[in-house]
Design a protein around this motif. Structure first.
Motif, short mmCIF file in Angstrom:
data_model
loop_
_atom_site.label_atom_id
_atom_site.label_comp_id
_atom_site.label_asym_id
_atom_site.label_seq_id
_atom_site.Cartn_x
_atom_site.Cartn_y
_atom_site.Cartn_z
N ASN A 1 1.09 -5.07 4.89
CA ASN A 1 0.90 -4.00 3.91
C ASN A 1 0.77 -4.49 2.47
OD1 ASN A 1 1.05 -1.91 5.82
ND2 ASN A 1 3.29 -2.00 5.81
N GLU A 2 0.88 -5.81 2.23
CA GLU A 2 0.86 -6.29 0.85
C GLU A 2 -0.53 -6.13 0.22
OE1 GLU A 2 4.07 -8.73 2.94
OE2 GLU A 2 2.02 -8.07 3.38
N VAL B 1 0.84 -1.19 0.00
CA VAL B 1 0.00 0.00 0.00
C VAL B 1 0.89 1.25 0.00
CG1 VAL B 1 -0.15 0.04 2.54
CG2 VAL B 1 -1.94 1.13 1.15
N GLY B 2 0.48 2.25 -0.77
CA GLY B 2 1.27 3.48 -0.88
C GLY B 2 2.43 3.38 -1.86
N CYS B 3 2.43 2.34 -2.71
CA CYS B 3 3.57 2.17 -3.62
C CYS B 3 3.57 3.16 -4.78
CB CYS B 3 3.61 0.74 -4.15
SG CYS B 3 2.18 0.28 -5.15
N VAL B 4 2.44 3.81 -5.04
CA VAL B 4 2.39 4.82 -6.11
C VAL B 4 2.89 6.14 -5.55
CG1 VAL B 4 0.89 6.14 -7.64
CG2 VAL B 4 0.53 3.69 -7.36
N GLN B 5 3.93 6.67 -6.17
CA GLN B 5 4.51 7.93 -5.73
C GLN B 5 4.75 8.81 -6.95
OE1 GLN B 5 7.95 7.28 -3.22
NE2 GLN B 5 6.94 5.65 -2.04
N ALA C 1 5.93 16.08 -14.22
CA ALA C 1 5.69 15.11 -13.15
C ALA C 1 5.61 13.70 -13.72
CB ALA C 1 4.40 15.44 -12.41
N VAL C 2 6.20 12.75 -13.00
CA VAL C 2 6.20 11.34 -13.39
C VAL C 2 5.61 10.53 -12.24
CG1 VAL C 2 7.63 9.35 -13.97
CG2 VAL C 2 8.17 11.59 -14.94
N THR C 3 4.72 9.62 -12.57
CA THR C 3 4.16 8.73 -11.56
C THR C 3 4.92 7.42 -11.59
OG1 THR C 3 1.98 9.72 -11.88
CG2 THR C 3 2.07 7.61 -10.73
N ALA C 4 5.34 6.98 -10.43
CA ALA C 4 6.16 5.77 -10.33
C ALA C 4 5.52 4.78 -9.37
CB ALA C 4 7.58 6.10 -9.87
N ILE C 5 5.70 3.51 -9.67
CA ILE C 5 5.36 2.43 -8.74
C ILE C 5 6.64 2.01 -8.05
CG2 ILE C 5 4.54 0.06 -8.53
CD1 ILE C 5 2.71 0.56 -10.88
N ALA D 1 -5.14 0.60 -11.37
CA ALA D 1 -5.14 -0.80 -10.92
C ALA D 1 -4.60 -0.91 -9.49
CB ALA D 1 -4.32 -1.66 -11.87
N ILE D 2 -3.56 -0.14 -9.17
CA ILE D 2 -3.02 -0.14 -7.80
C ILE D 2 -4.07 0.37 -6.82
CG2 ILE D 2 -1.28 0.87 -6.29
CD1 ILE D 2 -0.12 -1.20 -8.13
N ALA D 3 -4.78 1.43 -7.21
CA ALA D 3 -5.83 1.97 -6.33
C ALA D 3 -6.92 0.92 -6.07
CB ALA D 3 -6.43 3.23 -6.95
N VAL D 4 -7.27 0.16 -7.10
CA VAL D 4 -8.27 -0.90 -6.93
C VAL D 4 -7.75 -1.97 -5.97
CG1 VAL D 4 -9.48 -2.77 -8.12
CG2 VAL D 4 -9.35 -0.49 -9.17
N LEU D 5 -6.49 -2.36 -6.12
CA LEU D 5 -5.92 -3.36 -5.22
C LEU D 5 -5.89 -2.87 -3.78
CD1 LEU D 5 -2.95 -4.63 -7.44
CD2 LEU D 5 -4.95 -5.95 -6.75
N GLU D 6 -5.62 -1.59 -3.60
CA GLU D 6 -5.63 -1.03 -2.24
C GLU D 6 -7.02 -1.13 -1.63
OE1 GLU D 6 -4.01 2.90 -2.59
OE2 GLU D 6 -1.93 2.20 -2.48
N SER D 7 -8.05 -0.87 -2.44
CA SER D 7 -9.42 -0.98 -1.93
C SER D 7 -9.79 -2.44 -1.66
CB SER D 7 -10.40 -0.38 -2.95
OG SER D 7 -10.14 0.99 -3.15
N LEU D 8 -9.38 -3.34 -2.55
CA LEU D 8 -9.69 -4.75 -2.36
C LEU D 8 -9.05 -5.31 -1.10
CD1 LEU D 8 -9.37 -6.21 -5.98
CD2 LEU D 8 -11.42 -6.28 -4.56
#
Length: 639
Positions: free
Chosen positions: A372-373, A307-311, A323-327, A354-361
């Motif tokens: 945190n996985e 969780v929080g891996c998108v920066q 700006a660049v979005t990174a995983i 997709a990361i946001a969906v996984l965080e919600s799931l």
């Protein structure tokens, strides 16, 4: 995570090193002299299924390898396995537990063969003995009952190379070069065609797969809401003291009565817990596909995301073009540390979603387990893991489970077949397909691609993903040639062509009729390509490239990629369009007409927009006129 997991010696410990230092890769409670070695997990995925190496295996003589008479050979074998865990032959980096287990099986076969031949030490293996061992391995039947493949034999030979190359680090080792003057591939008689290459997903399958996965991710709010409705209905039935058998009926009724779970229109309704379980699994599969195919991490790297891996890098992503979005995650291959090596992948918006969906799931699972996985799931498939009172064991799915999920996802989407058969998806295909897509479109991007994929050296990218420079160029050239043949077939048979080159082609192309129409078209197209008339293919048309007519100022090698764009192509003598490009130019008309209605545009911009609009209208009229003319001629021929 303890520092013990992350320990790695700076170099392979000498045989006289302390037992604790030699056994740095063993689990706590497992010791160097034990008959069974339990390897430390090299990532979270290894936690639930620890790898074990059994040294007490049986020998042809009826004894066990742990018997006292084999003590010296056993000690050298342990040193060899420890060395293999610490160093790769090719990169010098640490190797994963699964790789070590494979080498252990090769070593076991070597020891058993030595026992049959009454050879007590590795140092006693001379050139004749090594050839006999290689012959014995080559004749050994595999799982299918046939002789081992040359590529499998080559893996046994790698073991012999270890025994010779690191002979100074072992108490007992080979004293002669096992393959003087030849490569391991040549010694094992491996041909280029024998080398198994991890497949990439064929383009037509990949396009349908990625598009379907993105659509599933975009529709995730319906699934997430249905999950909450299901959990709330089960909790309410429990509070009311209803029978366990009534809970499912209550949840089904709640799903069917919820407008967001059963929306009108084209979105499929979720009307039962079983349907909810399937849709959640398909959502997980879609998230995996989007990340794998649009970003390119390995399966282990995807499954370890937290969780929080998108920066965001380079400023405010909502206001800065830079700006660049990174995983942000970790790479585990070649790393001894339990946590792996920190790495960042540039991520497109669909992967971020997709990361946001996984965080919600995973929110409820993470709260229950204090982990945190993002991929925490129950061990079995089913919908009960989403109940509020779920207390079962949670773990990260294995690659095998993800492969099973991808197979279900493929059937659920109804992906197109490849060469008449359903295409089998695997966890590594997304990474391979991503790398190949980048490499085939920009030969200069391999270094950046290697950095993105996290390879220590670009050579790994060249060889394993895009092919070596020579292989890559051959693959690119072959792809371009086949693309050109297909494009020529289309232009030779198309009812109408637009563009300046299109008019020339229509005037000069032969007419093909009769039973052998398709074969004659393909043969003629192949002849044109063999004669050097290679096409440039893009979304807006074909480039029948001739340097002297090049509006993009290309050279003898081909068009200039820096100046090649729709407007430049539209006025070029090399340019041709057909009905398959009509939708692109219709879209351009729509876009430019909308721009002309913008009151704030400056006059110079409006002038450019009108020019682009006229170009698009001209090409569309040419396509439609030629198509109409061809249909008229066809009707006359029939009469």
């Amino acid at each position: 995570m303890t520092t013990d997991h992350a320990r790695r010696p700076a170099d392979f410990p000498r045989p006289d090193a302390a037992p604790g230092e030699r056994a740095w890769f063993l689990r706590s409670g497992s010791h160097w002299q034990d008959a069974v070695w339990s390897l430390k997990p090299t990532s979270t995925l290894d936690e639930a299924r620890p790898l074990e190496l059994r040294w007490d295996f049986a020998l042809p003589s009826g004894r066990r390898f742990t018997d006292r008479r084999y003590a010296s050979l056993l000690e050298s074998s342990r040193q060899l396995i420890a060395l293999i865990r610490t160093r790769s032959l090719s990169t010098g980096l640490s190797q994963r537990g699964n790789t070590v287990r494979s080498y252990f099986s090769y070593l076991r076969e070597l020891v058993r063969w030595m026992d049959r031949e009454d050879i007590a030490r590795f140092a006693d293996l001379d050139a004749t003995a090594l050839l006999q061992f290689q012959r014995a391995i080559s004749c050994r039947p595999g799982k299918s009952g046939t002789a081992l493949a040359p590529t499998t034999v080559q893996k046994y030979l790698y073991l012999l190379t270890y025994l010779y190359r690191f002979r100074r680090d072992l108490d007992d080792a080979l004293q002669i070069d096992p393959f003087p003057g030849q490569s391991l591939g040549a010694a094992a008689k491996v041909r280029e065609g024998d080398i198994p290459r991890l497949p990439y997903t064929p383009e037509h399958v990949a396009m349908a797969l990625i598009q379907g996965a993105i659509e599933v991710v975009e529709r995730s709010p319906q699934v997430l809401h249905a999950r909450d409705v299901y959990a709330a209905a089960i909790a309410q039935a429990q509070q009311e003291g209803l029978s366990r058998y009534v809970w499912t009926a209550a949840a089904t009724r709640a799903l069917q009565e919820c407008p967001r779970c059963c929306p009108p229109g084209g979105m499929a309704a979720i009307t039962s817990p079983d349907e909810l379980a399937q849709r959640i699994d398909m959502l997980y599969a879609a998230c995996f596909v989007v990340i794998a195919y649009l970003v390119g991490p390995r399966a282990s790297e995807i499954l370890h995301l937290q969780v929080g891996c998108v920066q965001h890098r380079g400023g405010d992503p909502t206001h800065s073009d830079d700006a660049v979005t990174a995983i942000v995650g970790a790479i585990f291959k070649g790393e001894a540390q339990y946590q792996g090596r920190r790495h960042e992948w540039v991520a497109p918006p669909s992967a971020v979603q997709a990361i946001a969906v996984l965080e919600s799931l995973s929110a409820a699972h993470r709260a229950r387990s204090a982990r945190n996985e993002l991929w925490l799931r129950r061990c079995e498939f089913g919908v009960t893991e989403w109940r509020h009172d779920f207390t079962g064991r949670l773990e990260l799915p294995t690659s095998g489970r993800i492969c099973h999920l991808l197979a279900r996802f493929s059937d659920w989407l109804g992906l197109p077949q490849h060469e008449g058969k359903p295409w089998r998806l695997t966890t590594h295909q997304g990474r391979k397909t991503f790398a190949r897509f980048v490499a085939l479109r920009d030969r200069s991007a391999l270094f950046a691609l290697a950095q993105h994929l996290g390879h220590h050296e670009r050579a790994i990218t060249d060889l394993s993903y895009a092919g070596s420079d020579y292989r890559l160029n051959c693959e690119i050239d072959a792809a371009v040639l086949e693309q050109s043949v297909a494009a020529w077939e289309h232009m030779l048979a198309a009812p109408g062509l637009g563009g300046r080159a299109g008019v020339e082609i229509v005037a000069k192309r032969p007419r093909f009729r009769g039973a052998r129409l398709k074969q004659d078209l393909k043969s003629y197209a192949r002849m044109l390509v063999d004669a050097g008339l290679v096409l440039g293919v893009c979304d807006w048309g074909f480039c029948v490239y001739r340097e002297e007519h090049s509006a993009c100022l290309g050279n003898a090698a081909g068009p200039n990629p820096a100046r090649r764009e729709p407007s430049t192509c539209a006025r070029c003598k090399n340019f041709s369009v057909s009905t398959q490009h009509r939708s692109y130019w219709v879209e351009q008309v729509t876009r430019h007409e909308a721009l002309l209605n913008e009151p704030a545009l400056p006059i110079q911009t409006l002038r450019i927009v009108r020019e682009r609009l006229n170009e698009a209208h001209t090409l569309i009229r040419a396509i439609d006129a030629d198509a109409s003319k061809e249909r008229k001629h066809g009707r006359q021929a029939n009469h």
